[in-house]
Design an enzyme around this catalytic site. Structure first.
Site, short mmCIF file in Angstrom:
data_model
loop_
_atom_site.label_atom_id
_atom_site.label_comp_id
_atom_site.label_asym_id
_atom_site.label_seq_id
_atom_site.Cartn_x
_atom_site.Cartn_y
_atom_site.Cartn_z
N ASN A 69 0.84 -1.20 0.00
CA ASN A 69 0.00 0.00 0.00
C ASN A 69 0.87 1.24 0.00
O ASN A 69 1.96 1.27 0.56
CB ASN A 69 -0.95 0.01 1.20
CG ASN A 69 -0.35 0.71 2.40
OD1 ASN A 69 -0.36 1.93 2.51
ND2 ASN A 69 0.24 -0.08 3.30
N ASN A 128 4.26 7.49 14.74
CA ASN A 128 4.78 6.76 13.58
C ASN A 128 5.95 7.50 12.96
O ASN A 128 5.77 8.51 12.30
CB ASN A 128 3.65 6.59 12.55
CG ASN A 128 4.14 5.99 11.27
OD1 ASN A 128 5.25 5.48 11.19
ND2 ASN A 128 3.30 6.05 10.25
N CYS A 131 6.51 5.59 8.50
CA CYS A 131 5.68 5.38 7.34
C CYS A 131 6.54 5.48 6.08
O CYS A 131 7.13 6.51 5.81
CB CYS A 131 4.55 6.41 7.26
SG CYS A 131 3.51 6.10 5.82
N GLY A 266 -3.08 -5.87 11.28
CA GLY A 266 -3.24 -4.89 10.22
C GLY A 266 -3.97 -5.42 9.00
O GLY A 266 -5.19 -5.45 8.94
#
Lengths: 308, 239, 308, 239
Positions: A69, A128, A131, A266
């Protein structure tokens, strides 16, 4: 305290199962399918200082036992999350939620976390720094112990809520990043974020993802995730949230044996919207199979043999 | 759900009938999402027809996933998510709606035509294909009482050219489904208002992953949730 | 020169398909099953200066769409390879073979390569600086550009055969290692070696692998391998041999579009001993599907869109 | 190959008969290697019986792979590598060989017993199980004309204890297959010479990956290639 309950940075979870950020939206898509209060908690969509559309499409590609993704942190921005998403969430989720935060500068992180710190619905801040989708963004922080520590200090300065650093696996030595974050005051760590991957379209001879590369998740990454959780949990003293390809109750147990205090799920949510509910329902029977009385007893149990 | 039928309509295009609970479907233009053995992501396929306890889909064999589907036998079980997406709104149809379908964009038009005919509308179906050998469902649309125009890119059947070369003079409203170039052409050429159905690579298919987002006049939309059907007025072409 | 032939460091391969080191022994196990002269070449079992038994067993674990191994370079040592294995190989393989070399010091590498340099059967030296299985061994060289360059210079000094550096994916920045190897005189690069992974046995609560961790290979790693091949091929000017989860003719084409001049096939040989033969047989039909006349035309074709 | 039969012998132990080309098998103690849908590595399972065009195997459901096997129906196809490994050498049997099998180590003893009986040998089968409910193939061995001794760890049937508690006074030679602790015990206690079959996690099963190597007096051996059967004289216990 049931058989499944665990502690995460001072907050008790009814069970260790946590839908991972970016696979569960802000909760209410799933609240239409089942009562999401059965979850330990969930980590909401990665939130940034400013609204983001994210990357161009296609953002998704198939992979063996997984997917790529490159959504690129699409989100309405922290103000709207607080004014619109959290009130909607309050209607369907009564537990503390994990707020996932991304940023492109230390100030971004501090700004976003300072606002979320005021929200009583928010139990933890999952920061995070990994990413892999945003050019020159999150990636850089998570690959450099110093930069990661900088983010930790900036965030800790603006919040009293437990701060969990989400680490990238795309590094030579994840333990050094983990230790730097602990030293800087992180209350916990979560790992792994996605592995940077790519696919090409044989017909067009171009990358399938408009963003060229994207993050690999799904069962394919589980052995790498387990290895890193094992290494990090063996090196730090703060709780570790394990994730990466977890898709069954057995995977949850394996992650906890590796040292995970809780486990994020996830990609599995995307192929089966009921995945987390099923895992939670399956856990007691799976525990019985291996003679596990309480899940909290087995955290890090996979390290015991080292001392013998 | 259970595979009840799975037969080729052309060399590459197959029709599959699935038995099971279809109560989640509320409108033509919605889709279902299939889990295939050994494939991680589900395959979204738009609804072509709906029975009491069955759904028909039409798919083209393009990759390993669809090849796997083509090999499935009646009786085989499939893990299917149904009633996904936001379908066509029939309220805007008017008395003589135009239904424009291209290739595998034709199937959703069939259920839409069926529903509009049930309301007594005069439905004109304009169907585009590459060549005569790839045409399917012409008779099925006629059997519904639609007037049917076929356009083939190579002129081997019906009107030579694209659907936009065969647009009728008058219609009350249009509904369109097909590859993006065709959607763009129809958007630009077709008179009046309409609804267009979009296709994008999806992650989940039910609004969780933001994998299929697009920008519209009225904000960001998820093709799998607020779409696949968008109103002409809200479309903002990227690029 | 057929449709499938490619050039690798000045040597023409009838096709780009190369069984990867450690999955094809010294060839003759497979020669009993089919004529291995159909291969482009193959990379023989990782060879070291001294004989090695390798790691304790279990050395193998199952993974989603892949496997973990911690064989640990079992081999009879370079002298025996030359005196016993190569003569046996000569009987069943008439093409130049790729000699895979591992070591635990720069001297080891130089010593082993100097001996193999004298063998006319050896076409290329594939120098493995990335084996993740040996404690304090190969790993360290491949994760540090300077150390990798050191190995390259030492090996180049003792051989005139093309030297191909086999890189580890367990790094933050594989391009920097690749560039350092090119600068030091490497004639080619091969990647990726295995991703470091781990599994735990839920019953014993111990690692499944006696060596605790092992290398993940198989389709699961393909998107990560493709991404790294794409990045490295885009950065260097020497040929890149792509590998990592390749198991079909389509995978070979995707790897070559990413920039691979040839493709190694690893884990697939272990689940299907005929895997490489099948891939070679399937290539022409697969090329036709995508309008590919000669494989050599598409090397790096997946980068063309960048210039537009 | 094609599944011809697949039935439980006990609660956890199943017997599967596979039809197909079995010409590659040359000796008892060899194994076949099954590819299961959705599992990457093959499952090695030792040969229990051999027909003209069929092979029988007996397996215990321990994990997801074997659970998948238990669910297979007659008619289903399986990708199988046959004739793998180095089996038992019957030449050393002598007139009254002792066959020692423990749990899923019993099956290979059956084909061995069959072959030895065909040579007119007086075969004594000593079979060990955990408890009465887990016993299988006692009658099958008797039907071959073997004298059979059963040992159960909990004493619920036959001799209480392990196979080593039920070793006969005299026998010409022994053949053994079972879990490693049993192999060690037999190696230490059993008089005279014999052949023992070993089990290890394998990668390929045909000698390519060195995943199942072990050290022996006569050098490194691959359990899947030079093994699974080793002679007592060459065994060097690791640890």
């Amino acid at each position: 305290m049931g058989r499944l309950s665990v502690d995460l940075c001072g907050i008790t979870l009814d069970n260790p199962v946590i839908p991972a950020s970016g696979t569960f939206g802000y909760g209410y898509e799933f609240a239409g399918l089942y009562d999401i209060n059965c979850l330990g908690t969930f980590s909401f969509k990665g939130t940034t200082r400013h609204p983001r559309f994210g990357n161009p499409t296609p953002r998704i590609a198939e992979a063996p036992a997984g997917m790529l993704n490159s959504v690129g942190l699409q989100n309405p921005g922290v103000e709207k999350v607080i004014s619109e998403e959290l009130p909607k969430l309050k209607k369907c989720f009564r537990k503390p939620v994990m707020a996932n935060v991304s940023g492109f500068s230390v100030e971004d992180y501090a700004y976003t976390c300072a606002l979320l710190d005021k929200e009583e619905q928010v139990g933890w801040l999952e920061v995070n720094v990994s990413c892999p989708n945003v050019h020159g963004g999150g990636m850089s922080f998570g690959t450099d112990p110093k930069a990661a520590a900088q983010v930790v200090r900036a965030v800790k300065a603006v919040t009293k809520k437990p701060v969990i650093l989400k680490l990238t696996p795309n590094v030579t030595d994840i333990v050094s990043v983990a230790l730097a974050c602990q030293e800087a005051g992180a209350d916990g760590l979560s790992l792994i974020n996605t592995l940077l991957g790519m696919r090409l379209d044989l017909r067009t001879r171009k990358p399938i993802l408009a963003n060229t590369m994207g993050g690999l998740s799904g069962p394919a990454v589980f052995p790498v995730a387990l290895r890193m959780v094992y290494q990090v949990a063996g090196a730090v003293s703060i709780p570790v949230v394990g994730m990466g390809g977890v898709s069954s109750a057995a995977d949850v147990i394996e992650m906890m044996l590796a040292g995970a205090a809780a486990v994020e799920v996830g990609a599995a949510n995307l192929t089966d919207p009921f995945a987390c509910k099923k895992i939670i329902d399956d856990l007691p029977a799976e525990m019985d199979k291996y003679g596990i009385e309480r899940l909290s007893d087995i955290i890090g149990g996979g390290h015991a043999w080292e001392k013998t | 759900m259970t595979v009840a039928e799975n037969k080729p309509l052309t060399r590459e295009v197959y029709r599959m009938v699935l038995k099971g609970d279809v109560s989640a479907f509320t409108a033509p233009g919605q889709f279902l999402n299939l889990k295939l053995e050994g494939r991680f992501l589900r395959r979204p396929i738009s609804l072509c027809d709906l029975g009491e306890d069955s759904a028909a889909i039409i798919y083209k064999v393009v990759g390993q996933g669809t090849a796997q589907m083509a090999a499935m036998q009646p009786g085989e079980k499939l893990d299917v998510l149904t009633g996904l997406g936001n379908g066509y709104d029939l309220a805007d149809a008017g008395e003589a709606p135009l239904l424009i379908g291209g290739g595998v964009g034709v199937p959703p038009m069939y259920l839409l035509a069926k529903r509009l005919r049930a309301q007594g509308k005069a439905v004109h179906a304009l169907l585009g294909f590459n060549k005569a050998s790839e045409i399917f469902y012409e008779e099925e649309f006629r059997a519904l009482g639609c007037t049917v125009t076929i356009a083939t890119a190579d002129g081997s059947y019906g009107v030579r050219g694209f659907v936009t070369d065969a647009l009728p003079k008058s219609y009350s409203y249009y509904y369109c489904c097909g590859p993006e170039p065709m959607l763009r052409a129809v958007y630009k050429t077709a008179k009046g208002s309409g609804q267009l159905s979009f296709e994008k690579r999806m992650g989940c298919g039910f609004g969780a992953c933001m994998g299929c987002s697009c920008k519209t006049i009225t904000g960001y939309k998820r093709i799998c949730k607020e779409g696949p059907v968008l109103r002409k007025e809200e479309i903002a072409w990227e690029d």
